[in-house]
Design a protein around this motif. Structure first.
Motif, mmCIF file in Angstrom:
data_model
loop_
_atom_site.group_PDB
_atom_site.id
_atom_site.type_symbol
_atom_site.label_atom_id
_atom_site.label_comp_id
_atom_site.label_asym_id
_atom_site.label_seq_id
_atom_site.Cartn_x
_atom_site.Cartn_y
_atom_site.Cartn_z
ATOM 1 N N LEU A 100 0.880 -1.167 0.000
ATOM 2 C CA LEU A 100 0.000 0.000 0.000
ATOM 3 C C LEU A 100 0.915 1.213 0.000
ATOM 4 O O LEU A 100 1.467 1.606 1.029
ATOM 5 N N ARG A 152 -7.445 -1.279 -6.809
ATOM 6 C CA ARG A 152 -6.919 -1.470 -5.465
ATOM 7 C C ARG A 152 -8.052 -1.689 -4.482
ATOM 8 O O ARG A 152 -9.060 -0.978 -4.502
ATOM 9 N N SER A 154 -9.440 -2.418 -0.311
ATOM 10 C CA SER A 154 -9.441 -1.577 0.887
ATOM 11 C C SER A 154 -8.907 -2.285 2.128
ATOM 12 O O SER A 154 -8.569 -1.641 3.111
ATOM 13 N N ILE A 156 -6.390 -3.748 4.504
ATOM 14 C CA ILE A 156 -4.947 -3.594 4.715
ATOM 15 C C ILE A 156 -4.437 -4.702 5.631
ATOM 16 O O ILE A 156 -5.049 -5.026 6.636
ATOM 17 N N PRO A 163 2.594 -2.082 5.341
ATOM 18 C CA PRO A 163 1.194 -2.267 4.931
ATOM 19 C C PRO A 163 1.078 -2.820 3.516
ATOM 20 O O PRO A 163 1.742 -2.350 2.591
ATOM 21 N N TYR A 164 0.228 -3.822 3.377
ATOM 22 C CA TYR A 164 -0.070 -4.403 2.073
ATOM 23 C C TYR A 164 -1.575 -4.381 1.867
ATOM 24 O O TYR A 164 -2.355 -4.340 2.827
ATOM 25 N N VAL A 165 -1.981 -4.430 0.596
ATOM 26 C CA VAL A 165 -3.400 -4.378 0.270
ATOM 27 C C VAL A 165 -3.659 -5.280 -0.937
ATOM 28 O O VAL A 165 -2.742 -5.581 -1.721
ATOM 29 N N TYR A 167 -4.920 -6.154 -4.587
ATOM 30 C CA TYR A 167 -5.134 -5.524 -5.885
ATOM 31 C C TYR A 167 -5.803 -6.539 -6.804
ATOM 32 O O TYR A 167 -5.483 -7.733 -6.765
ATOM 33 N N LEU A 188 5.165 -1.482 -7.006
ATOM 34 C CA LEU A 188 4.248 -2.282 -6.199
ATOM 35 C C LEU A 188 4.499 -3.765 -6.452
ATOM 36 O O LEU A 188 3.596 -4.509 -6.844
#
Length: 286
Positions: A100, A152, A154, A156, A163-165, A167, A188
């Motif tokens: 993120l 992307r 939401s 986390i 922090p990663y999210v 995709y 990313l």
């Protein structure tokens, strides 16, 4: 000569009928035999499990990518299903876990935001090259031959304090390593990717760090059936493979006979929820 190691992960059969077997392939398990991998492949495991030597993949998925793969068990239906993929009648979607962070400007190609006020979704276009004998694919200033829509999420997650999210990646083309190259070019890099940005050397029997890239697949949809000419059946498969704990995975398979008076869609809905790595399946017939 290196001995072929055992892959300590199993595939899950999501759906099967007289024509096809659909599996959720784990990371590290190759789709078909290649190089040092023969017995430890999804194809050989399926052939041995069902004692059916004529099983053939309708398409392929990289060894390091997990997700949905369709195998054809009926030789007379093989060409019809394979043509669905060759003629791009399928919708492939991928999900990955990546940092993120603000995107960086790619060196080659373009990254165009759908809404200029928001960082995502965006469309990434570039020219990707893959030379024989070279492990990494690379971009150049030539006319774009690869396109990916990137969204992307939401949720986390923190990994090693970063922090990663999630995709969601929608490839419009299918170049080698396209998704991994496009994500890396934005700064990313996908978590667990041993090729991008740098090659990480691991023992061939080290399965501790998978590349967190998952494939989903749609063939037709609940409203649009695809005719399988070999079997005179309307076939519709819609599959979603979730990333992360607690997300819902949905697999929607529908089969209805083709005739002038029965065009309705009838399907099977499999809803899976991953909880602490355990997948529970509920089957509903509609």
């Amino acid at each position: 000569m290196l001995e072929e190691p055992h892959i300590p992960f199993e595939y899950e059969v999501l759906y099967e009928d007289e024509n096809i077997i659909v599996i959720d392939k784990p990371h590290f398990l190759a789709t078909t035999p290649r190089g040092m991998w023969y017995r430890e492949t999804a194809l050989v495991r399926l052939c041995e499990r069902y004692d059916e030597p004529n099983i053939t993949p309708a398409h392929r998925l990289d060894r390091l990518t997990a997700g949905v793969v369709v195998f054809v068990r009926n030789p007379s239906a093989r060409g019809a299903y394979q043509m669905l993929f060759q003629n791009r009648k399928t919708v492939k979607t991928y999900e990955c876990l990546a940092p993120l962070a603000p995107t960086q400007r790619p060196r080659y190609g373009t990254a165009v935001r759908i809404d200029r006020h928001l960082p995502f979704p965006l469309v990434r276009r570039s020219h990707i090259n893959k030379d024989r004998g070279r492990l990494q694919a690379y971009e150049s200033a030539d006319v774009p031959n690869a396109e990916t829509l990137i969204e992307r999420g939401s949720g986390i997650r923190f990994v090693a304090g970063r922090p990663y999210v999630n995709y969601t990646l929608h490839p419009k083309t299918g170049k080698t390593h396209q998704l991994r190259v496009h994500m890396n070019s934005l700064g990313l890099a996908i978590l667990g990717d041993d090729f991008y940005p740098d090659i990480v050397q691991r023992a061939y029997d080290d399965f501790s760090q998978p590349c967190l890239l998952y494939a989903t697949l749609g063939i037709g949809g609940a409203r649009t059936a695809i005719r399988c000419p070999a079997q005179r059946r309307a076939t519709s498969i819609r599959i979603a493979r979730a990333v992360g704990r607690g997300l819902i995975e949905t697999y929607d398979f529908g089969h209805s006979p083709i005739s002038s008076d029965t065009p309705d869609y009838h399907g099977v809905l499999l809803t899976c929820r991953s909880v602490s790595g355990i997948t529970r399946v509920r089957e509903n017939h509609g």
